[in-house]
Design an enzyme around this catalytic site. Structure first.
Site, mmCIF file in Angstrom:
data_model
loop_
_atom_site.group_PDB
_atom_site.id
_atom_site.type_symbol
_atom_site.label_atom_id
_atom_site.label_comp_id
_atom_site.label_asym_id
_atom_site.label_seq_id
_atom_site.Cartn_x
_atom_site.Cartn_y
_atom_site.Cartn_z
ATOM 1 N N ASP A 96 -0.228 -35.388 48.504
ATOM 2 C CA ASP A 96 -0.803 -34.422 47.556
ATOM 3 C C ASP A 96 -2.296 -34.690 47.355
ATOM 4 O OD1 ASP A 96 -0.886 -36.625 45.861
ATOM 5 O OD2 ASP A 96 1.038 -36.115 44.932
ATOM 6 N N ASP A 98 -5.596 -34.274 44.577
ATOM 7 C CA ASP A 98 -6.056 -34.004 43.215
ATOM 8 C C ASP A 98 -7.509 -33.556 43.292
ATOM 9 O OD1 ASP A 98 -3.622 -34.979 42.304
ATOM 10 O OD2 ASP A 98 -4.355 -37.040 42.222
ATOM 11 N N ASP A 176 -9.139 -46.298 38.319
ATOM 12 C CA ASP A 176 -8.662 -47.675 38.319
ATOM 13 C C ASP A 176 -9.311 -48.535 39.407
ATOM 14 O OD1 ASP A 176 -7.179 -46.232 40.186
ATOM 15 O OD2 ASP A 176 -5.220 -46.718 39.345
HETATM 16 P P1 ATP Z 1 -0.429 -41.927 45.307
HETATM 17 O O1 ATP Z 1 -0.704 -41.882 46.762
HETATM 18 O O2 ATP Z 1 0.634 -42.877 44.959
HETATM 19 O O3 ATP Z 1 -0.270 -40.564 44.651
HETATM 20 P P2 ATP Z 1 -2.903 -41.941 43.854
HETATM 21 O O4 ATP Z 1 -4.076 -42.854 43.979
HETATM 22 O O5 ATP Z 1 -3.127 -40.515 44.178
HETATM 23 O O6 ATP Z 1 -1.739 -42.578 44.708
HETATM 24 P P3 ATP Z 1 -2.029 -41.020 41.299
HETATM 25 O O7 ATP Z 1 -1.097 -41.684 40.352
HETATM 26 O O8 ATP Z 1 -1.618 -39.754 41.934
HETATM 27 O O9 ATP Z 1 -2.372 -42.104 42.387
HETATM 28 O O10 ATP Z 1 -3.384 -40.824 40.516
HETATM 29 C C1 ATP Z 1 -4.479 -40.090 41.048
HETATM 30 C C2 ATP Z 1 -5.793 -40.797 40.733
HETATM 31 O O11 ATP Z 1 -5.989 -40.855 39.315
HETATM 32 C C3 ATP Z 1 -5.863 -42.234 41.185
HETATM 33 O O12 ATP Z 1 -6.275 -42.333 42.526
HETATM 34 C C4 ATP Z 1 -6.884 -42.817 40.235
HETATM 35 O O13 ATP Z 1 -8.199 -42.494 40.618
HETATM 36 C C5 ATP Z 1 -6.589 -42.074 38.936
HETATM 37 N N1 ATP Z 1 -5.622 -42.803 38.094
HETATM 38 C C6 ATP Z 1 -4.283 -42.650 38.064
HETATM 39 N N2 ATP Z 1 -3.710 -43.463 37.185
HETATM 40 C C7 ATP Z 1 -4.707 -44.150 36.608
HETATM 41 C C8 ATP Z 1 -4.767 -45.154 35.597
HETATM 42 N N3 ATP Z 1 -3.661 -45.604 35.015
HETATM 43 N N4 ATP Z 1 -5.980 -45.630 35.247
HETATM 44 C C9 ATP Z 1 -7.110 -45.164 35.829
HETATM 45 N N5 ATP Z 1 -7.123 -44.258 36.789
HETATM 46 C C10 ATP Z 1 -5.948 -43.729 37.185
HETATM 47 MG MG MG Z 2 -1.680 -38.894 43.965
#
Ligand code: ATP
Ligand code: MG
Length: 473
Positions: A96, A98, A176
């Site tokens: 996905d 964002d 993060d």
């Molecule tokens: P995945 O591939 O598992 O979806 P992801 O990095 O996209 O990994 P998400 O949980 O979808 O993780 O979150 C999207 C983005 O939002 C992260 O890449 C990060 O930049 C930010 N983010 C998510 N959770 C947090 C958090 N708890 N604290 C700070 N930033 C966060």
């Molecule tokens: Mg994600």
């Protein structure tokens, strides 16, 4: 300085001027230190031009491109950010995307029919394009001290709400890990890197942006995320990012069990469960997620069962086969259930009620850490109950058991118990043969059981009168 009193300026004024100068210097020193301690206050982004990164537009979903274009056409900035960019740079196929923008959720909502604003902690817009939902987040800002803002913190320093808006630089600093804070724009096809994420992707490092301990206190789930990404990407957790983990692990107690359940699924049911488990143990996070399991791991069979269940889950995910939290949770909680059941039996409770009471106790204790929705806890307990019924194969019991909706999971579970040495092997093979046999073969297998005197319930209290078989669900 006192010598300048001879210039005709009264000494008291000179002293005041000196204090003023000192306090100005002190203030400037304090603000330098504050700036220095703030989560990576980046001076400006490093821009990676189109030719210097391997992101191809073809790998980005049409929906994400449409969302970016519509925002840009309306005069807003729009970037793909987070896991999407990170995984693209690693040559993967993100599941996905964002989008981050300077449009507020309300402004962005105007641009997408049927879009919804969701979330309390972070207000996010869900834009629906065809069958895909793209998460659109507004750039986050800093919560500088004393400023009027919407961010709220708990007594543990945890952020309860975080809806302060800012610009791209502050948004990067609020994320993060550096590898999660890369921004890709279709305007010029560049990657904007404010925190050194490109370097860390190259070095395969999970590095927290800003002061790790402060950021973990703001949101303890970040500790789990550090481990999750390290396991998933096969990255190292950078030294300073790893150091506070063991000490701060108890902060997981402050996280709502429902949120922890979601995180556990991402940790253990995304194809890297076994490695994640080892890292969670290494950083003492495991005992705050599954205390019952952690306490039972002294027993080598319990450790082996846990590893095998996770390995099995990873393998099934690789093969695109169905996995359910009911089975995995069943395996993780089983060692504690077994111990408790044994304890009750030693005190005279018959096996069936002992298992029911043990299950009740272990599940209730687990629920204070991670939730287990009923749709998983009910089948999980059925898998456990069937462990007592699988040895009973007399008459047409075996046939009826094999038609139980949870039979297949219970059989797989039995195999795991044999494999880890919890019980003698044999029964598993019998059930394997039974499933492969035709009608005649099945009858032979059953009569063999009857001849050998097996198949009847053994153990204290098992002869407490005939029980009605529970109706098949
Ligand atoms: P995945 O591939 O598992 O979806 P992801 O990095 O996209 O990994 P998400 O949980 O979808 O993780 O979150 C999207 C983005 O939002 C992260 O890449 C990060 O930049 C930010 N983010 C998510 N959770 C947090 C958090 N708890 N604290 C700070 N930033 C966060
Ligand atoms: Mg994600």
């Amino acid at each position: 300085m006192v010598e300048s009193a001879s210039n005709g300026i009264p000494p008291r004024h000179i002293a005041l001027a000196a204090v003023k100068t000192d306090s100005r210097m002190l203030n400037s020193l304090i603000s330098t230190i504050k700036r220095w301690r703030k989560p990576s206050e980046p001076s400006g982004p490093r821009i990676v031009p189109r030719g210097d990164h391997n992101i191809s537009r073809k790998e980005i979903s049409r929906a994400a491109l449409t969302v970016m274009k519509r925002l840009q056409d309306a005069g807003f900035e729009a970037y793909i950010v987070g896991g999407g960019v990170r995984d693209l740079m690693l040559g993967g196929h993100p599941k996905d995307f964002d989008v981050a923008t300077d449009a507020t959720p309300e402004q962005a909502k105007e641009l997408f029919r049927g879009a919804r604003i969701v979330g309390r902690r972070f207000r996010i817009l869900h834009a629906r394009i065809g069958r895909e939902i793209i998460e659109v987040t507004t750039f986050r800002g800093h919560h500088s001290e004393g400023e009027e803002h919407e961010a709220q913190q708990s007594e543990h320093g945890m952020l309860l709400r975080d809806n302060v808006y800012g610009d791209l630089a502050s948004d990067a600093a609020r994320r993060d890990f550096t590898v999660n804070a890369l921004y890709y724009t279709t305007k010029g096809f560049e990657v904007h890197d404010y925190t050194g994420g490109v370097h860390d992707i190259r070095e395969r490092l999970i590095r927290m942006i800003g002061d790790p301990a402060t950021r973990y206190k703001e949101d303890p789930v970040r500790m789990l995320r550090a481990v999750r990404f390290a396991a998933k990407l096969d990255f190292e957790i950078e030294e300073h990012t790893a150091t506070p983990l063991k000490e701060l692990a108890p902060l997981l107690r402050n996280i709502a069990p429902a949120r922890l359940f979601d995180e556990v699924l991402k940790l253990l049911m995304a194809g890297h469960g076994e490695r994640t488990f080892e890292l969670l143990r290494q950083y003492r996070l495991w005992e705050h997620l599954f205390p019952g399991n952690a306490a039972a791991l002294k027993d080598p069979a319990a450790l082996e069962l846990t590893r095998l269940a996770l390995r099995n889950t990873d393998q099934r995910i690789r093969e695109d086969r169905r996995v359910t939290p009911a089975f995995l949770y069943g395996a993780l909680l089983w060692p504690a259930v077994r111990n408790e059941q044994q304890h009750l039996q030693d005190h005279g409770t018959p096996p069936v009620p002992a298992l029911a009471q043990a299950a009740q106790k272990v599940v209730s204790a687990q629920l204070t850490h991670t939730a287990i929705p009923k749709r998983f806890s009910i089948p999980m307990r059925e898998i456990w109950d069937l462990q007592l019924r699988l040895p009973q194969r007399n008459g047409n019991r075996a046939q009826r058991l094999s038609e139980h909706p949870r039979f297949r999971a219970a059989y797989d579970f039995l195999l795991l118990r044999e494999q880890c040495g919890e019980i003698e092997p044999g029964l598993g093979q019998w059930w394997t043969d039974f499933q492969e046999a035709d009608e005649e073969g099945r009858a032979q297998l059953v009569s063999k059981v009857q001849r050998s005197g097996g198949g009847r319930r053994r153990g204290r209290g098992s002869r407490g009168g005939r029980r009605r078989r529970p109706k098949a669900e």
